[in-house]
Design an enzyme around this catalytic site. Structure first.
Site, PDB file in Angstrom:
ATOM      1  N   GLY A  46      86.606  44.691  63.156  1.00 17.02           N
ATOM      2  CA  GLY A  46      85.221  44.340  63.423  1.00 17.02           C
ATOM      3  C   GLY A  46      85.120  42.945  63.990  1.00 17.02           C
ATOM      4  O   GLY A  46      86.063  42.142  63.871  1.00 17.02           O
ATOM      5  N   GLN A  51      81.392  34.942  66.168  1.00 19.91           N
ATOM      6  CA  GLN A  51      82.849  34.747  66.279  1.00 19.91           C
ATOM      7  C   GLN A  51      83.324  34.577  67.720  1.00 19.91           C
ATOM      8  O   GLN A  51      84.468  34.212  67.957  1.00 19.91           O
ATOM      9  CB  GLN A  51      83.600  35.932  65.659  1.00 19.91           C
ATOM     10  CG  GLN A  51      83.417  36.038  64.159  1.00 19.91           C
ATOM     11  CD  GLN A  51      84.265  37.170  63.629  1.00 19.91           C
ATOM     12  OE1 GLN A  51      83.834  38.315  63.616  1.00 19.91           O
ATOM     13  NE2 GLN A  51      85.480  36.859  63.213  1.00 19.91           N
ATOM     14  N   CYS A  92      90.239  37.767  58.454  1.00 20.64           N
ATOM     15  CA  CYS A  92      89.163  37.489  59.410  1.00 20.64           C
ATOM     16  C   CYS A  92      89.763  36.849  60.648  1.00 20.64           C
ATOM     17  O   CYS A  92      90.573  35.927  60.527  1.00 20.64           O
ATOM     18  CB  CYS A  92      88.152  36.556  58.758  1.00 20.64           C
ATOM     19  SG  CYS A  92      86.773  36.140  59.834  1.00 20.64           S
ATOM     20  N   LEU A  93      89.371  37.336  61.829  1.00 21.75           N
ATOM     21  CA  LEU A  93      89.910  36.776  63.076  1.00 21.75           C
ATOM     22  C   LEU A  93      89.557  35.293  63.213  1.00 21.75           C
ATOM     23  O   LEU A  93      90.247  34.557  63.909  1.00 21.75           O
ATOM     24  CB  LEU A  93      89.381  37.554  64.287  1.00 21.75           C
ATOM     25  CG  LEU A  93      89.834  39.022  64.394  1.00 21.75           C
ATOM     26  CD1 LEU A  93      89.136  39.709  65.560  1.00 21.75           C
ATOM     27  CD2 LEU A  93      91.349  39.125  64.544  1.00 21.75           C
ATOM     28  N   HIS A 134      81.270  42.832  55.897  1.00 24.89           N
ATOM     29  CA  HIS A 134      81.962  41.617  56.348  1.00 24.89           C
ATOM     30  C   HIS A 134      81.287  41.058  57.607  1.00 24.89           C
ATOM     31  O   HIS A 134      81.024  39.856  57.700  1.00 24.89           O
ATOM     32  CB  HIS A 134      83.444  41.965  56.606  1.00 24.89           C
ATOM     33  CG  HIS A 134      84.274  40.839  57.143  1.00 24.89           C
ATOM     34  ND1 HIS A 134      85.405  40.384  56.504  1.00 24.89           N
ATOM     35  CD2 HIS A 134      84.174  40.098  58.274  1.00 24.89           C
ATOM     36  CE1 HIS A 134      85.944  39.393  57.216  1.00 24.89           C
ATOM     37  NE2 HIS A 134      85.216  39.204  58.299  1.00 24.89           N
ATOM     38  N   GLU A 135      80.986  41.956  58.558  1.00 25.93           N
ATOM     39  CA  GLU A 135      80.415  41.502  59.834  1.00 25.93           C
ATOM     40  C   GLU A 135      78.968  41.040  59.683  1.00 25.93           C
ATOM     41  O   GLU A 135      78.556  40.064  60.305  1.00 25.93           O
ATOM     42  CB  GLU A 135      80.524  42.598  60.903  1.00 25.93           C
ATOM     43  CG  GLU A 135      81.949  43.101  61.176  1.00 25.93           C
ATOM     44  CD  GLU A 135      82.978  42.005  61.422  1.00 25.93           C
ATOM     45  OE1 GLU A 135      82.614  40.912  61.909  1.00 25.93           O
ATOM     46  OE2 GLU A 135      84.159  42.241  61.095  1.00 25.93           O
ATOM     47  N   HIS A 138      78.841  37.600  58.599  1.00 26.67           N
ATOM     48  CA  HIS A 138      79.011  36.643  59.703  1.00 26.67           C
ATOM     49  C   HIS A 138      77.674  36.292  60.352  1.00 26.67           C
ATOM     50  O   HIS A 138      77.457  35.148  60.741  1.00 26.67           O
ATOM     51  CB  HIS A 138      79.929  37.227  60.788  1.00 26.67           C
ATOM     52  CG  HIS A 138      81.381  36.983  60.551  1.00 26.67           C
ATOM     53  ND1 HIS A 138      81.938  35.727  60.450  1.00 26.67           N
ATOM     54  CD2 HIS A 138      82.423  37.849  60.428  1.00 26.67           C
ATOM     55  CE1 HIS A 138      83.246  35.832  60.263  1.00 26.67           C
ATOM     56  NE2 HIS A 138      83.568  37.108  60.235  1.00 26.67           N
TER      57      HIS A 138
HETATM   58 ZN   LIG Z   1      85.395  37.890  59.893  1.00 25.37          ZN
END
Ligand SMILES: [Zn+2]
Length: 164
Positions: A46, A51, A92-93, A134-135, A138
């Protein structure tokens, strides 16, 4: 187009994102396509617009490996959640090298808009529920380092970042 992924402590990751307006601008439509390209290229499950440096309540979910075609959600929010929780390892990226156990509601109902602006809602208790939570975090400036109690990897990196 592959976009560069912003990493913490970039400030945009802590800012609540702006709502997406409809009809969708060409810019947001392109951002959506680019985010799907980027999450696939990064082998992520995701990605949220902050991000990639964009303040927009837009997330993409890439569970193609689970047989679910990649899709985007605009202005997503959790409208209800189960009391039952599950603890799953997350990364997480935007926090490279950091992994840990995150406790979240097992089942959630999500409401959002699709690319046409139509209101949609669905309930899930599997990977989509996990990734969407999670997203959506963000888009509200919340990161897994706020939620992890037990790090499985990169705990020392997280500690240094949190001290900043
Ligand atoms: Zn993340």
């Amino acid at each position: 187009m592959i976009l560069p992924v912003v990493t913490y402590p970039n400030k945009i990751l802590r800012q609540p994102a702006e709502p997406v307006a409809f009809p969708l601008s060409k810019e947001i439509a392109k951002l959506t396509r680019d985010m799907i390209d980027t999450v696939r290229q990064q082998d992520g499950v995701g990605l949220a617009a902050p991000q990639v440096g964009a303040s927009a309540r837009l997330v993409v979910i890439n569970l193609e490996k689970e047989g679910i075609p990649a899709f985007a959600l605009y202005n997503p929010k959790i409208v209800s959640k189960s009391l039952k929780k599950a603890e799953v390892e997350e990364g997480c990226l935007s926090l490279p090298g950091i992994f840990g156990m995150v406790r979240r509601p097992l089942k959630v109902k999500i409401s959002a808009q699709n690319a046409e602006g139509k209101k949609i809602s669905f309930t899930d208790n599997g990977w989509v529920a996990r990734v969407a939570q999670h997203e959506i975090d963000h888009t509200n400036g919340i990161l897994i380092i706020d939620l992890i109690k037990n790090y499985t990897k990169g705990g020392e990196i997280a500690k240094k970042l949190k001290d900043k």
